[in-house]
Scaffold this active site. Structure first.
Site, mmCIF file in Angstrom:
data_model
loop_
_atom_site.group_PDB
_atom_site.id
_atom_site.type_symbol
_atom_site.label_atom_id
_atom_site.label_comp_id
_atom_site.label_asym_id
_atom_site.label_seq_id
_atom_site.Cartn_x
_atom_site.Cartn_y
_atom_site.Cartn_z
ATOM 1 N N ASN A 35 8.330 -4.035 -2.166
ATOM 2 C CA ASN A 35 7.221 -4.479 -3.615
ATOM 3 C C ASN A 35 6.448 -4.132 -4.102
ATOM 4 O OD1 ASN A 35 3.446 -4.863 -4.142
ATOM 5 N ND2 ASN A 35 5.223 -6.583 -3.644
ATOM 6 N N HIS A 40 7.465 2.010 -9.234
ATOM 7 C CA HIS A 40 8.497 2.572 -8.394
ATOM 8 C C HIS A 40 9.921 2.768 -9.905
ATOM 9 C CE1 HIS A 40 6.361 0.790 -5.991
ATOM 10 N NE2 HIS A 40 6.679 1.469 -4.559
ATOM 11 N N GLN A 64 3.279 5.353 9.605
ATOM 12 C CA GLN A 64 2.799 6.288 8.569
ATOM 13 C C GLN A 64 1.414 5.217 8.027
ATOM 14 O OE1 GLN A 64 5.637 6.116 5.083
ATOM 15 N NE2 GLN A 64 3.619 5.875 4.102
ATOM 16 N N LYS A 154 1.194 9.895 -8.764
ATOM 17 C CA LYS A 154 -0.329 9.423 -7.771
ATOM 18 C C LYS A 154 -0.694 9.813 -6.367
ATOM 19 C CE LYS A 154 -0.107 5.272 -6.389
ATOM 20 N NZ LYS A 154 -1.291 4.466 -5.365
ATOM 21 N N SER A 190 -0.271 0.414 -8.367
ATOM 22 C CA SER A 190 -0.350 0.487 -7.257
ATOM 23 C C SER A 190 0.108 -0.530 -6.607
ATOM 24 C CB SER A 190 -1.570 0.860 -6.349
ATOM 25 O OG SER A 190 -0.694 0.556 -4.793
HETATM 26 O O1 PAF Z 1 5.452 6.840 -0.701
HETATM 27 C C1 PAF Z 1 5.572 5.943 -0.132
HETATM 28 O O2 PAF Z 1 6.091 4.670 -0.565
HETATM 29 C C2 PAF Z 1 5.974 5.845 1.096
HETATM 30 O O3 PAF Z 1 4.935 7.306 1.686
HETATM 31 C C3 PAF Z 1 7.302 6.895 1.128
HETATM 32 C C4 PAF Z 1 8.213 7.796 0.780
HETATM 33 C C5 PAF Z 1 8.551 5.677 1.029
HETATM 34 C C6 PAF Z 1 7.966 6.954 3.055
HETATM 35 O O4 PAF Z 1 7.587 5.891 3.834
#
Ligand code: PAF
Length: 289
Positions: A35, A40, A64, A154, A190
């Site tokens: 996304n 990014h 996570q 961030k 975000s």
């Molecule tokens: O920051 C993120 O998008 C995630 O925590 C990462 C570093 C890709 C790990 O899944």
């Protein structure tokens, strides 16, 4: 615009990386959960500037997310992600299925845990979150074998945790932190911003204004605990549920301890309209001349 390659299995990824290594090319890496937005893409550009080839991973990592968090509804936009990566100069998108990341299943996965700094701030509010991040990032590092990897500032605590892991496990990888990309009204970019209903979106820039107010209070000589209280009160008045609004050193310690050189971060996590947002502002006590 050169064509991006997309790898969805470990074989083709390994082959491409091995080829680049044989040619002596420096590999830059940007791990993401997809996304993708300008935040990014700025990481990809930083990787591009520091490497010969750039790999970005797109993987929504189940380990996570805690129970009741947004794993299921986390936005998945693979086609747009590949198009955006290609336009930004990424060479290879690594888009693994879950069993390529966790071949024995997530319940039997070897875990990587960084003690100490994962127990505070986001770690305290999202138990197990950083174990999942370190577990997947260590796997991604083994798969991609980058020379340099870029993470956004961030997610400041994530950057600090990854640096700790890389140092302690001797990954031969340089870790770079990229500046936060903000909307014109100050809201940090975000993927979760799109969850915000219109009224919450209108109030969300208050987080950035609060970080600035906390910094200014500290610079004006207020005690750091007062500046924290001011930040939390401001956010609560604007309708946020505050997880934390704190001032910490770069190592996420309370100010005033040994080795404190006046570098500070104002750090906030708060919910509005059912969405949890985080943001950071790094500064020194004395403004730059
Ligand atoms: O920051 C993120 O998008 C995630 O925590 C990462 C570093 C890709 C790990 O899944």
């Amino acid at each position: 615009m050169s064509r991006i390659e997309v790898a969805t299995g470990p074989g083709p990824l390994r082959e491409r990386i091995a080829g680049w290594k044989r040619e002596g090319l420096r590999i830059g890496f940007v791990p993401t959960m997809g996304n993708l937005h300008e935040g990014h893409f700025s990481l990809v550009r930083m990787a591009r500037a520091n490497a010969d080839r750039v790999v970005a991973s797109v993987f929504v990592n189940p380990t996570q997310f805690g129970p009741g968090e947004d794993f299921e509804r986390y936005p998945r936009t693979p086609d747009a992600d590949v198009a955006g990566l290609e336009a930004t100069g990424c060479d290879l998108a690594w888009m693994p299925p879950v069993d390529a990341m966790y071949p024995l299943g997530t319940a039997r996965a070897v875990q990587v845990r960084v003690p100490g700094i994962t127990d505070v701030l986001d770690g305290a509010h999202r138990p197990g979150h950083f174990d999942g991040v370190c577990t997947v990032v260590a796997r991604l590092f083994n798969q991609v074998q980058p020379d340099v990897a870029v993470f956004g500032r961030k997610d400041y605590q994530q950057l600090a945790v990854v640096r700790h892991m890389v140092l302690d496990l001797a990954f031969p990888i340089e870790i770079l932190g990229a500046d936060i990309v903000r909307e014109p009204d100050g809201l940090a970019r975000s993927s979760r911003n799109q969850y915000l209903p219109a009224d919450a979106r209108a109030r969300a820039p208050e987080i950035h204004r609060t970080l600035l107010a906390m910094r200014d209070a500290l610079r004006a000589g207020r005690d750091w605990r007062d500046a924290e209280a001011l930040g939390a009160a401001r956010l609560a008045d604007a309708g946020f549920e505050v997880d934390y609004a704190v001032l910490r050193t770069p190592l996420l310690r309370e100010p005033g301890g040994p080795g404190d050189d006046g570098a500070r971060g104002a750090r906030v996590a708060a919910r509005i309209g059912g969405t949890r947002l985080i943001d950071n502002l790094e500064f020194t006590l004395a403004p730059a001349a």
